[in-house]
Enzyme design. Structure first.
Site, PDB file in Angstrom:
ATOM      1  N   THR A   3       0.876  -1.182   0.000  1.00  0.00           N
ATOM      2  CA  THR A   3       0.000   0.000   0.000  1.00  0.00           C
ATOM      3  C   THR A   3       0.905   1.221   0.000  1.00  0.00           C
ATOM      4  OG1 THR A   3      -1.649  -1.187   1.293  1.00  0.00           O
ATOM      5  CG2 THR A   3      -1.866   1.204   1.168  1.00  0.00           C
TER       6      THR A   3
ATOM      7  N   LYS B 190      -7.327   1.506  -3.077  1.00  0.00           N
ATOM      8  CA  LYS B 190      -6.954   1.046  -1.731  1.00  0.00           C
ATOM      9  C   LYS B 190      -7.198   2.154  -0.699  1.00  0.00           C
ATOM     10  CE  LYS B 190      -4.903  -1.253   1.616  1.00  0.00           C
ATOM     11  NZ  LYS B 190      -5.253  -2.518   2.219  1.00  0.00           N
TER      12      LYS B 190
ATOM     13  N   LYS C 233       0.322   5.219   8.183  1.00  0.00           N
ATOM     14  CA  LYS C 233       0.904   5.555   6.873  1.00  0.00           C
ATOM     15  C   LYS C 233      -0.206   5.699   5.830  1.00  0.00           C
ATOM     16  CE  LYS C 233       1.923   1.958   4.682  1.00  0.00           C
ATOM     17  NZ  LYS C 233       1.271   0.965   3.834  1.00  0.00           N
TER      18      LYS C 233
HETATM   19  P1  NAP Z   1       5.506  -6.286   7.325  1.00  0.00           P
HETATM   20  O1  NAP Z   1       5.215  -7.514   8.134  1.00  0.00           O
HETATM   21  O2  NAP Z   1       6.268  -5.180   7.946  1.00  0.00           O
HETATM   22  O3  NAP Z   1       6.205  -6.749   5.957  1.00  0.00           O
HETATM   23  C1  NAP Z   1       6.978  -5.919   5.141  1.00  0.00           C
HETATM   24  C2  NAP Z   1       8.250  -6.699   4.816  1.00  0.00           C
HETATM   25  O4  NAP Z   1       9.017  -5.970   3.869  1.00  0.00           O
HETATM   26  C3  NAP Z   1       9.130  -6.891   6.066  1.00  0.00           C
HETATM   27  O5  NAP Z   1       9.563  -8.228   6.098  1.00  0.00           O
HETATM   28  C4  NAP Z   1      10.264  -5.917   5.836  1.00  0.00           C
HETATM   29  O6  NAP Z   1      11.501  -6.300   6.379  1.00  0.00           O
HETATM   30  C5  NAP Z   1      10.359  -5.921   4.326  1.00  0.00           C
HETATM   31  N1  NAP Z   1      10.984  -4.693   3.836  1.00  0.00           N
HETATM   32  C6  NAP Z   1      10.678  -3.415   4.169  1.00  0.00           C
HETATM   33  N2  NAP Z   1      11.483  -2.573   3.522  1.00  0.00           N
HETATM   34  C7  NAP Z   1      12.302  -3.320   2.792  1.00  0.00           C
HETATM   35  C8  NAP Z   1      13.370  -3.009   1.922  1.00  0.00           C
HETATM   36  N3  NAP Z   1      13.730  -1.744   1.682  1.00  0.00           N
HETATM   37  N4  NAP Z   1      14.020  -4.040   1.334  1.00  0.00           N
HETATM   38  C9  NAP Z   1      13.663  -5.311   1.563  1.00  0.00           C
HETATM   39  N5  NAP Z   1      12.659  -5.673   2.379  1.00  0.00           N
HETATM   40  C10 NAP Z   1      11.995  -4.674   2.989  1.00  0.00           C
HETATM   41  O7  NAP Z   1       4.122  -5.674   6.804  1.00  0.00           O
HETATM   42  P2  NAP Z   1       2.837  -6.424   6.199  1.00  0.00           P
HETATM   43  O8  NAP Z   1       1.775  -6.442   7.235  1.00  0.00           O
HETATM   44  O9  NAP Z   1       3.231  -7.672   5.516  1.00  0.00           O
HETATM   45  O10 NAP Z   1       2.361  -5.312   5.134  1.00  0.00           O
HETATM   46  C11 NAP Z   1       3.047  -5.131   3.899  1.00  0.00           C
HETATM   47  C12 NAP Z   1       2.318  -4.042   3.098  1.00  0.00           C
HETATM   48  O11 NAP Z   1       0.971  -4.467   2.833  1.00  0.00           O
HETATM   49  C13 NAP Z   1       2.187  -2.697   3.822  1.00  0.00           C
HETATM   50  O12 NAP Z   1       2.261  -1.656   2.892  1.00  0.00           O
HETATM   51  C14 NAP Z   1       0.794  -2.769   4.444  1.00  0.00           C
HETATM   52  O13 NAP Z   1       0.256  -1.470   4.636  1.00  0.00           O
HETATM   53  C15 NAP Z   1       0.049  -3.542   3.376  1.00  0.00           C
HETATM   54  N6  NAP Z   1      -1.098  -4.337   3.848  1.00  0.00           N
HETATM   55  C16 NAP Z   1      -1.048  -5.037   5.015  1.00  0.00           C
HETATM   56  C17 NAP Z   1      -2.155  -5.790   5.417  1.00  0.00           C
HETATM   57  C18 NAP Z   1      -2.167  -6.572   6.708  1.00  0.00           C
HETATM   58  O14 NAP Z   1      -3.272  -6.944   7.154  1.00  0.00           O
HETATM   59  N7  NAP Z   1      -1.027  -6.874   7.323  1.00  0.00           N
HETATM   60  C19 NAP Z   1      -3.293  -5.833   4.606  1.00  0.00           C
HETATM   61  C20 NAP Z   1      -3.294  -5.146   3.401  1.00  0.00           C
HETATM   62  C21 NAP Z   1      -2.184  -4.400   3.028  1.00  0.00           C
HETATM   63  P3  NAP Z   1      11.713  -6.489   7.985  1.00  0.00           P
HETATM   64  O15 NAP Z   1      11.189  -7.871   8.251  1.00  0.00           O
HETATM   65  O16 NAP Z   1      13.174  -6.346   8.187  1.00  0.00           O
HETATM   66  O17 NAP Z   1      10.897  -5.409   8.668  1.00  0.00           O
END
Ligand code: NAP
Length: 293
Positions: free
Chosen positions: A102, A177, A245
């Protein structure tokens, strides 16, 4: 890339709560999966199942026909696409890029422009459905980009989602979104307030949920996150800091369009209070904590 059963070389960057499950479905479908994430430990499970580790986003891009990104913030998206050893520097002509993070509509348009200049296609394809939707491959995927790229990506997107709609050109997926997040923001405030009210009125919140969760108020925010609130389970399915965010992006876009969204502003101020008292890495259902005071 085509829709046939031929295994594709697919890259996946960002293996957090959502990305790990989504990448797992691609691997389970028999594709050749190349992964990178900031913290390598989060890839271990996929590597044991046959995925290949890469040392940078650029290495993923160089090895892949389709590159999917699911990182955290727009600044993370910017990094993996535009930095040295990033995706745009290393991909070959004909690669299809799909950002499922997102992120901001303007950044999606910049990526699409840069991709086009190098003979590649790009889609913004953020998702809704939460950690459960990712695990069950039932995400709603809202896509921006060209019809031809959408058609090419569809067989891969179908491995992760069950409701996949092209909304318009580059950035239209991210705008859609934002509509989703605007609806969720006021809804979850209502869920927390309904549960706080139930408790103050001396009702059993679980029993209340049995009634109102089956009526006109039903939905993911009430039935799934409301249930977690009642059980005191504040572990992240969706981080408060990521929701903040999203609310910031939506309010920024609304302001740019001259649109006032007072419900969204209220939700943001409540979530800012929650983050200020240490809740940034809680799940969004932790909003209930504000009503315990
Ligand atoms: P998350 O658990 O923080 O996953 C993001 C992953 O990307 C983490 O493993 C992070 O590494 C990695 N990352 C971040 N920056 C990076 C970089 N520069 N290079 C390489 N890897 C990197 O978050 P999530 O819940 O999966 O969400 C991911 C996205 O989907 C977000 O934008 C969120 O708003 C969106 N989203 C989430 C949900 C939900 O219910 N969770 C639903 C819809 C949309 P680290 O492990 O080191 O932090």
């Amino acid at each position: 890339m085509n829709a046939s059963a031929r295994p594709l070389r697919i890259g996946f960057i960002g293996l957090g709560i959502m990305g790990r499950s989504m990448a797992g479905h691609i691997l389970a479908a028999g594709h050749d999966l190349h992964v990178y994430s900031r913290t390598r430990a989060k890839a271990e499970d996929l590597l044991q199942r046959g995925a290949h580790w890469c040392e940078s986003p650029g290495e993923v891009a160089a090895r892949s026909e389709v590159v999917i990104t699911m990182v955290g913030l727009p600044s993370d998206v910017e990094q993996v696409y535009f930095e040295v050893r990033g995706i745009l520097q290393s991909m070959r002509a004909g690669t299809l890029l799909v950002d499922m993070t997102t992120s901001s509509p303007a950044l999606a348009a910049r990526i699409a422009e840069a991709a086009r200049a190098k003979g590649c296609g790009a889609l913004d394809a953020p998702v809704s459905g939460g950690d459960i939707g990712a695990r069950d491959a039932k995400l709603s995927i809202m896509v921006g980009g060209a019809q031809r790229d959408f058609d090419a990506a569809l067989p891969v997107l179908r491995l992760m989602g069950s409701n996949i709609v092209l909304q318009g050109g580059a950035g239209a997926g991210q705008h859609t979104k934002m509509c989703n997040q605007i609806v969720i923001a006021s809804t979850i405030v209502g869920v927390a307030e309904g549960i706080a009210y139930a408790r103050r009125a001396g009702l059993d919140a679980r029993t209340v949920l049995q009634s109102i969760g089956g009526g006109a108020a039903s939905g993911f925010q009430l039935n799934v996150l409301g249930a977690r609130m009642i059980e005191g389970d504040f572990a992240p399915g969706f981080f408060v800091e990521h929701f903040l965010k999203d609310l910031g992006i939506a309010l920024g876009e609304a302001s740019r369009m001259g649109l006032q969204l007072p419900g969204l502003e209220l939700a943001r101020s409540l979530y800012e209070r929650l983050a200020a008292r240490g809740g940034a890495r809680d799940g969004t259902q932790a909003l209930l904590k504000l009503y315990a005071d």
